[in-house]
Motif scaffolding. Structure first.
Motif, PDB file in Angstrom:
ATOM      1  N   ALA A 143       0.858  -1.187   0.000  1.00 51.83           N
ATOM      2  CA  ALA A 143       0.000   0.000   0.000  1.00 51.83           C
ATOM      3  C   ALA A 143       0.889   1.229   0.000  1.00 51.83           C
ATOM      4  O   ALA A 143       2.104   1.140   0.185  1.00 51.83           O
ATOM      5  CB  ALA A 143      -0.919  -0.006   1.217  1.00 51.83           C
ATOM      6  N   VAL A 144       0.270   2.394  -0.241  1.00 54.50           N
ATOM      7  CA  VAL A 144       1.002   3.663  -0.252  1.00 54.50           C
ATOM      8  C   VAL A 144       0.241   4.658   0.607  1.00 54.50           C
ATOM      9  O   VAL A 144      -0.974   4.816   0.461  1.00 54.50           O
ATOM     10  CB  VAL A 144       1.156   4.208  -1.687  1.00 54.50           C
ATOM     11  N   ASP A 145       0.954   5.312   1.523  1.00 51.93           N
ATOM     12  CA  ASP A 145       0.364   6.342   2.378  1.00 51.93           C
ATOM     13  C   ASP A 145       1.221   7.599   2.308  1.00 51.93           C
ATOM     14  O   ASP A 145       2.425   7.532   2.042  1.00 51.93           O
ATOM     15  CB  ASP A 145       0.278   5.874   3.839  1.00 51.93           C
ATOM     16  N   ALA A 146       0.585   8.740   2.569  1.00 53.81           N
ATOM     17  CA  ALA A 146       1.347   9.981   2.700  1.00 53.81           C
ATOM     18  C   ALA A 146       2.098   9.962   4.028  1.00 53.81           C
ATOM     19  O   ALA A 146       1.577   9.485   5.042  1.00 53.81           O
ATOM     20  CB  ALA A 146       0.421  11.184   2.628  1.00 53.81           C
ATOM     21  N   LEU A 147       3.314  10.466   4.019  1.00 48.99           N
ATOM     22  CA  LEU A 147       4.132  10.449   5.229  1.00 48.99           C
ATOM     23  C   LEU A 147       3.440  11.209   6.360  1.00 48.99           C
ATOM     24  O   LEU A 147       3.534  10.823   7.530  1.00 48.99           O
ATOM     25  CB  LEU A 147       5.504  11.057   4.929  1.00 48.99           C
ATOM     26  N   THR A 152       3.882  12.669  12.873  1.00 54.84           N
ATOM     27  CA  THR A 152       3.788  14.086  13.202  1.00 54.84           C
ATOM     28  C   THR A 152       5.191  14.669  13.136  1.00 54.84           C
ATOM     29  O   THR A 152       6.187  13.952  13.288  1.00 54.84           O
ATOM     30  CB  THR A 152       3.201  14.307  14.606  1.00 54.84           C
ATOM     31  N   PHE A 153       5.290  15.976  12.908  1.00 50.29           N
ATOM     32  CA  PHE A 153       6.578  16.625  12.721  1.00 50.29           C
ATOM     33  C   PHE A 153       6.924  17.431  13.969  1.00 50.29           C
ATOM     34  O   PHE A 153       6.115  18.227  14.454  1.00 50.29           O
ATOM     35  CB  PHE A 153       6.533  17.531  11.491  1.00 50.29           C
ATOM     36  N   HIS A 154       8.116  17.211  14.482  1.00 47.64           N
ATOM     37  CA  HIS A 154       8.566  17.871  15.703  1.00 47.64           C
ATOM     38  C   HIS A 154       9.747  18.771  15.397  1.00 47.64           C
ATOM     39  O   HIS A 154      10.686  18.373  14.695  1.00 47.64           O
ATOM     40  CB  HIS A 154       8.977  16.826  16.756  1.00 47.64           C
ATOM     41  N   VAL A 251      12.437  15.929  12.922  1.00 51.13           N
ATOM     42  CA  VAL A 251      12.051  14.746  13.699  1.00 51.13           C
ATOM     43  C   VAL A 251      10.641  14.317  13.296  1.00 51.13           C
ATOM     44  O   VAL A 251       9.705  15.120  13.325  1.00 51.13           O
ATOM     45  CB  VAL A 251      12.092  15.034  15.217  1.00 51.13           C
ATOM     46  N   LEU A 252      10.498  13.064  12.898  1.00 55.16           N
ATOM     47  CA  LEU A 252       9.198  12.485  12.571  1.00 55.16           C
ATOM     48  C   LEU A 252       8.842  11.482  13.662  1.00 55.16           C
ATOM     49  O   LEU A 252       9.624  10.566  13.934  1.00 55.16           O
ATOM     50  CB  LEU A 252       9.235  11.778  11.217  1.00 55.16           C
ATOM     51  N   ARG A 253       7.673  11.655  14.268  1.00 59.47           N
ATOM     52  CA  ARG A 253       7.245  10.737  15.330  1.00 59.47           C
ATOM     53  C   ARG A 253       5.998   9.992  14.870  1.00 59.47           C
ATOM     54  O   ARG A 253       5.027  10.618  14.427  1.00 59.47           O
ATOM     55  CB  ARG A 253       6.952  11.494  16.617  1.00 59.47           C
ATOM     56  N   THR A 287      11.560  20.368   3.925  1.00 56.23           N
ATOM     57  CA  THR A 287      10.435  21.163   4.418  1.00 56.23           C
ATOM     58  C   THR A 287       9.313  20.252   4.892  1.00 56.23           C
ATOM     59  O   THR A 287       9.143  19.135   4.391  1.00 56.23           O
ATOM     60  CB  THR A 287       9.893  22.089   3.318  1.00 56.23           C
ATOM     61  N   MET A 288       8.537  20.733   5.843  1.00 62.74           N
ATOM     62  CA  MET A 288       7.402  19.971   6.342  1.00 62.74           C
ATOM     63  C   MET A 288       6.384  19.716   5.230  1.00 62.74           C
ATOM     64  O   MET A 288       5.784  18.649   5.146  1.00 62.74           O
ATOM     65  CB  MET A 288       6.723  20.724   7.494  1.00 62.74           C
ATOM     66  N   GLN A 289       6.185  20.729   4.369  1.00 68.18           N
ATOM     67  CA  GLN A 289       5.210  20.605   3.299  1.00 68.18           C
ATOM     68  C   GLN A 289       5.586  19.475   2.347  1.00 68.18           C
ATOM     69  O   GLN A 289       4.741  18.664   1.958  1.00 68.18           O
ATOM     70  CB  GLN A 289       5.106  21.919   2.525  1.00 68.18           C
ATOM     71  N   ALA A 290       6.860  19.413   1.970  1.00 66.01           N
ATOM     72  CA  ALA A 290       7.299  18.377   1.041  1.00 66.01           C
ATOM     73  C   ALA A 290       7.180  16.994   1.667  1.00 66.01           C
ATOM     74  O   ALA A 290       6.770  16.031   1.013  1.00 66.01           O
ATOM     75  CB  ALA A 290       8.736  18.645   0.607  1.00 66.01           C
TER      76      ALA A 290
END
Length: 646
Positions: A143-147, A152-154, A251-253, A287-290
């Motif tokens: 499957a494919v999901d958006a990151l 969440t971004f810290h 940081v990605l949690r 970037t968080m957006q990307a």
């Protein structure tokens, strides 16, 4: 650009400008492109670096060729000047070919028949057919999901200037000290570097520290490298804690706990150039957006199981390595040399046997004899025995028999699996005619026709990823396997029509034929992951909604194997029937294409397939030794009619 108006209907304008204006999705850039598109059609965009030397040689630029807007929209052509440049002559020729193209893709450019909306940033990779295909292929993992749907971004708790203040910094030995992960600590291979003299330590509240399972990414994107690289990404483990991240680290949690295969696959994907490409226009910083919209693959059940098994194997190998080191280091720890010698020999015996057993897995013959389905393993063992015995005629015949029965067995799987999908192959007609003749049953060519048709059938293009037909269809799809099949088929026909090999030429014929057989068997390694099972007992529990199944896994070159037990959610399993188990654990009924019986001739349990259907009987033939079994039951003949063989 927004003020420029075409002076005539055939006016053309070329503009050199920083790439950001043409590739960015930012509102200012989208507005500019929209205003330009009101008066101009875009014909050609060339992407590259080094043209705007007044700014910097590394600044990305675009050359946009525009034509006065017309009612009929032109096709759009895009070209990427490679960096670093290699053969400039080849690049120029590829560009010249693009200029005359009306569709498709070259090495460095492609044609878009429909011009995208000017609101969309027109960066080269966004509509590249190769990149779009690779994006779609990600679903092949499961499957494919958006990151952003998974993490969440810290942000960092403090910037490095603040971390260097004495009131925050601590010494490495300070119990309250927390290591600060900086970009240089995140390795290209996905590891966190061990602490060094340059490592920063600081007092940071627990709620702002990293946790096991967090992903850390260098904020600064690495420049174009050879070979290319993606995001510098690492997963934080328990051994890396306590730790915090600097301002130059993203940081990605996980929103929900991820399985180990999930986290591993995502981390590996983020480190690929494809991840950086799918993130958008060439980034200089993460970037968080990307990241939030970046598609990432999720492993399906089969891939999850495979990754888990690889992890277990890796850990086991590490334990064995540690045991070997322990034995080696103990050589001089005993009181006497005799005791040390005895200890090394005795303690190392199990390790040596493991290494020998593991090395045998690289031997195709050993894999076939021990892991392939019984009919194929039996034929292979007989072939090896005949060759080693030096009986040339018997060895040559055994090679051809093994090749035919290999194709026969796999063709029977195809017939059973396609029938379960309500798909009828055209090759069944020829098999039905030969069965009905009552004289000679289907042979080498018929089984090859089944496999060739399955390999090219469009009806089989949309099967679930784990369906066994996906692997089976690859057997003759490879040119070397089809060439080997044709050579063995010709040898089989020559032998059947008394065009015998001269005794002088037999040794060479055996060598060549066995090499062709080996090619086929090598391509059929997927059979080791598709075990043949005989169900010996089924007990359904209506309350638990599951069945307790006793079965024999017919793997290896002998039919005497232990009975095992498993549970199944299905209540329609047949006692005494043969099944194929796929990599997802699903069972596929093979009756009546393949049945298991005690042979009336040799009294050995064997697998049989329908060979002839004369009036009043169905004659089955053994894949292992060619003995026949007559079945005069009307039910059997009726059943063959239900599957289209009568």
């Amino acid at each position: 650009m927004t003020s420029c108006r075409p002076p005539s209907p055939d006016a053309v304008m070329a503009v050199l400008l920083p790439a950001q204006a043409w590739v960015s999705d930012q509102p200012w850039a989208a507005k500019m492109r929209t205003q330009v598109a009101d008066h101009w059609d875009t014909l050609l965009v060339i992407y590259g670096a080094g043209a705007l030397t007044q700014i910097s040689r590394n600044v990305e630029s675009v050359i946009v060729f525009l034509r006065a807007r017309a009612q009929a929209r032109p096709i759009l052509k895009l070209f990427q000047v490679p960096r670093p440049r290699t053969d400039e002559t080849a690049v120029v020729k590829d560009f010249e070919r693009l200029l005359v193209r009306q569709g498709g893709r070259g090495e460095h450019g492609y044609v878009l028949r429909e011009t995208p909306s000017p609101e969309q940033g027109l960066y080269f990779d966004r509509f590249d057919p190769l990149i779009l295909q690779r994006r779609e292929d990600l679903a092949g993992f499961g499957a494919v999901d958006a990151l952003g749907d998974l993490f969440t971004f810290h942000l960092a708790p403090l910037n490095e200037a603040e971390l260097r203040k004495r009131k925050v910094r601590t010494l490495p030995k300070d119990p309250a000290g927390v290591r600060v992960i900086r970009p240089r600590d995140i390795g290209r291979d996905g590891t966190i570097a061990p602490p060094s003299e340059e490592t920063l330590w600081a007092t940071i509240p627990a709620e702002r520290q990293l946790a096991a399972g967090d992903l850390v990414i260098r904020r600064l994107i690495a420049p174009v490298t050879v070979p290319p690289h993606g995001f510098f990404t690492a997963e934080i483990g328990e051994e890396d804690l306590p730790a915090a991240a600097s301002e130059q680290v993203v940081v990605l949690r996980p929103i929900k706990p991820l399985s180990r295969p999930q986290a591993r696959l995502i981390t590996m994907f983020l480190r690929t150039p494809l991840a950086l490409t799918l993130a958008g226009p060439r980034l200089t910083t993460t970037t968080m957006q990307a990241l939030s919209t970046l598609p990432v693959p999720q492993p399906d059940e089969a891939l999850t199981k495979a990754l888990d098994e690889l992890t277990v194997a890796k850990q086991q190998f590490k334990r064995w390595e540690q045991q070997a080191d322990s034995v080696i280091e103990s050589v001089f720890l005993e009181k006497t040399a005799a005791q040390a010698r005895a200890r090394v020999i005795d303690s190392g015996r199990a390790l040596r046997l493991r290494a020998e057993a593991a090395s045998l897995l690289d031997d195709l013959g050993h894999s076939v004899r021990t892991r392939f389905p019984y009919p194929i393993a039996y034929r292979w063992r007989e072939t090896e025995a005949r060759i080693s015995a030096g009986d040339a005629l018997a060895a040559y015949a055994a090679i051809l028999d093994a090749a035919e029965q290999l194709l026969c067995y796999i063709a029977q799987l195809v017939l059973a699996l396609t029938h379960a999908q309500n798909i009828t192959l055209g090759a069944v007609t020829a098999i039905r005619d030969k069965l009905a003749s009552g004289r000679s049953g289907p042979g080498f060519g018929d089984w090859a026709n089944v496999l060739n048709e399955a390999a090219t059938s469009k009806q089989l293009n949309h099967l679930p990823p784990a369906h066994p037909l996906n692997d089976i269809r690859t057997l003759l799809a490879h040119q070397d396997a089809e060439k080997a099949r044709q050579a063995l088929s010709e040898r089989r026909n020559d032998k059947a029509h008394l065009r015998r090999v001269d005794p002088i030429d037999l040794p060479h014929a055996i060598e060549v034929a066995f090499a062709d057989l080996t090619h086929l068997v090598e391509r059929a390694r997927f059979l080791a992951d598709l075990p043949l099972l005989e169900i010996t007992d089924v007990r359904w529990d209506a309350f638990a909604r599951s069945a307790r199944v006793e079965y024999r896994e017919l793997a290896g070159d002998h039919p005497v194997v232990p009975t095992r037990t498993m549970t199944s959610p299905s209540n329609d399993l047949e006692k005494g029937s043969l099944y194929l188990r796929d990599t997802d654990g699903a069972l596929h009924l093979l009756r009546p294409f393949l049945i298991g019986r005690d042979c009336p001739t040799c009294r050995t349990w064997s697998t049989f397939h329908a060979d002839r259907v004369p009036k009043g009987a169905v004659v089955f033939k053994s894949l292992e030794h060619g003995h026949t079994l007559d079945d005069t039951s009307a039910d059997t003949r009726w059943l063959l009619g239900q599957i289209g063989l009568v």
